[in-house]
Scaffold this motif. Structure first.
Motif, PDB file in Angstrom:
ATOM      1  N   CYS A 173       0.842  -1.191   0.000  1.00  0.00           N
ATOM      2  CA  CYS A 173       0.000   0.000   0.000  1.00  0.00           C
ATOM      3  C   CYS A 173       0.880   1.245   0.000  1.00  0.00           C
ATOM      4  O   CYS A 173       1.782   1.361   0.820  1.00  0.00           O
ATOM      5  CB  CYS A 173      -0.903  -0.006   1.228  1.00  0.00           C
ATOM      6  SG  CYS A 173      -1.803   1.535   1.466  1.00  0.00           S
ATOM      7  N   CYS A 220      -7.412  -0.363   0.812  1.00  0.00           N
ATOM      8  CA  CYS A 220      -6.437  -1.001   1.687  1.00  0.00           C
ATOM      9  C   CYS A 220      -7.125  -1.525   2.931  1.00  0.00           C
ATOM     10  O   CYS A 220      -7.921  -0.832   3.555  1.00  0.00           O
ATOM     11  CB  CYS A 220      -5.358   0.003   2.084  1.00  0.00           C
ATOM     12  SG  CYS A 220      -4.204  -0.641   3.301  1.00  0.00           S
ATOM     13  N   GLU A 234       0.102   4.127   0.966  1.00  0.00           N
ATOM     14  CA  GLU A 234      -0.217   4.979   2.109  1.00  0.00           C
ATOM     15  C   GLU A 234       0.421   4.461   3.389  1.00  0.00           C
ATOM     16  O   GLU A 234       1.023   5.214   4.148  1.00  0.00           O
ATOM     17  CB  GLU A 234      -1.730   5.073   2.293  1.00  0.00           C
ATOM     18  CG  GLU A 234      -2.454   5.714   1.122  1.00  0.00           C
ATOM     19  CD  GLU A 234      -2.059   7.168   0.935  1.00  0.00           C
ATOM     20  OE1 GLU A 234      -1.816   7.865   1.934  1.00  0.00           O
ATOM     21  OE2 GLU A 234      -1.987   7.620  -0.225  1.00  0.00           O
ATOM     22  N   CYS A 235       0.243   3.167   3.670  1.00  0.00           N
ATOM     23  CA  CYS A 235       0.707   2.639   4.960  1.00  0.00           C
ATOM     24  C   CYS A 235       1.776   1.572   4.806  1.00  0.00           C
ATOM     25  O   CYS A 235       2.385   1.167   5.785  1.00  0.00           O
ATOM     26  CB  CYS A 235      -0.465   2.087   5.760  1.00  0.00           C
ATOM     27  SG  CYS A 235      -1.172   0.592   5.053  1.00  0.00           S
ATOM     28  N   TYR A 238      -5.700  -2.218   5.702  1.00  0.00           N
ATOM     29  CA  TYR A 238      -5.021  -1.746   6.913  1.00  0.00           C
ATOM     30  C   TYR A 238      -5.396  -0.303   7.242  1.00  0.00           C
ATOM     31  O   TYR A 238      -5.728   0.017   8.365  1.00  0.00           O
ATOM     32  CB  TYR A 238      -3.505  -1.860   6.759  1.00  0.00           C
ATOM     33  CG  TYR A 238      -3.046  -3.284   6.577  1.00  0.00           C
ATOM     34  CD1 TYR A 238      -3.101  -4.186   7.622  1.00  0.00           C
ATOM     35  CD2 TYR A 238      -2.565  -3.716   5.344  1.00  0.00           C
ATOM     36  CE1 TYR A 238      -2.692  -5.489   7.451  1.00  0.00           C
ATOM     37  CE2 TYR A 238      -2.147  -5.024   5.159  1.00  0.00           C
ATOM     38  CZ  TYR A 238      -2.219  -5.903   6.224  1.00  0.00           C
ATOM     39  OH  TYR A 238      -1.812  -7.194   6.050  1.00  0.00           O
ATOM     40  N   CYS A 239      -5.324   0.575   6.229  1.00  0.00           N
ATOM     41  CA  CYS A 239      -5.543   1.992   6.500  1.00  0.00           C
ATOM     42  C   CYS A 239      -6.793   2.529   5.815  1.00  0.00           C
ATOM     43  O   CYS A 239      -7.195   3.656   6.066  1.00  0.00           O
ATOM     44  CB  CYS A 239      -4.327   2.811   6.080  1.00  0.00           C
ATOM     45  SG  CYS A 239      -4.057   2.847   4.307  1.00  0.00           S
TER      46      CYS A 239
HETATM   47 ZN   LIG Z   1      -2.806   1.151   3.551  1.00  0.00          ZN
END
Ligand SMILES: [Zn+2]
Length: 100
Positions: A66, A80, A68-69, A82-83
């Motif tokens: 990802c 995503c 972003e994270c 996770y985030c």
């Molecule tokens: Zn993410």
């Protein structure tokens, strides 16, 4: 003479810190560096495999990281897990044709 001992211990501590960063026993490596030599212990540390979970692992073809994270998610995923970031649809690299 005192300076040499100080340097020896300082280098041994550095080896210990590096070892713990690589998922090894930092204290054990500090002692080892004191017993043999910090240089030898440092070389050993570099030669042996990195056990750290942060060591680079190959990204499977079915997954992407990802942006972003940094979490590992399925390539097909749009969001995503996770985030929650919305991900752009992965674009195929432009195919290279020799002739039009
Ligand atoms: Zn993410």
């Amino acid at each position: 003479m005192l300076l040499i001992i100080f340097l020896w211990i300082a280098l041994a501590l550095v080896v210990g810190v590096l070892a713990s960063g690589r998922g090894r026993h930092g204290f054990g490596w500090t002692m080892l560096a004191c017993l043999i030599s910090p240089l030898l212990a440092g070389i050993f540390l570099l030669v042996i495999a990195d056990r750290s979970p942060h060591a680079k692992r190959p990204v499977p073809a079915t997954h992407v990281d990802c942006p972003e994270c940094g979490g590992r998610i399925l390539r097909e995923a749009r969001v995503c897990r996770y985030c929650g970031a919305t991900l752009a649809i992965p674009q195929e690299p432009p195919t290279l044709h020799g002739d039009p």
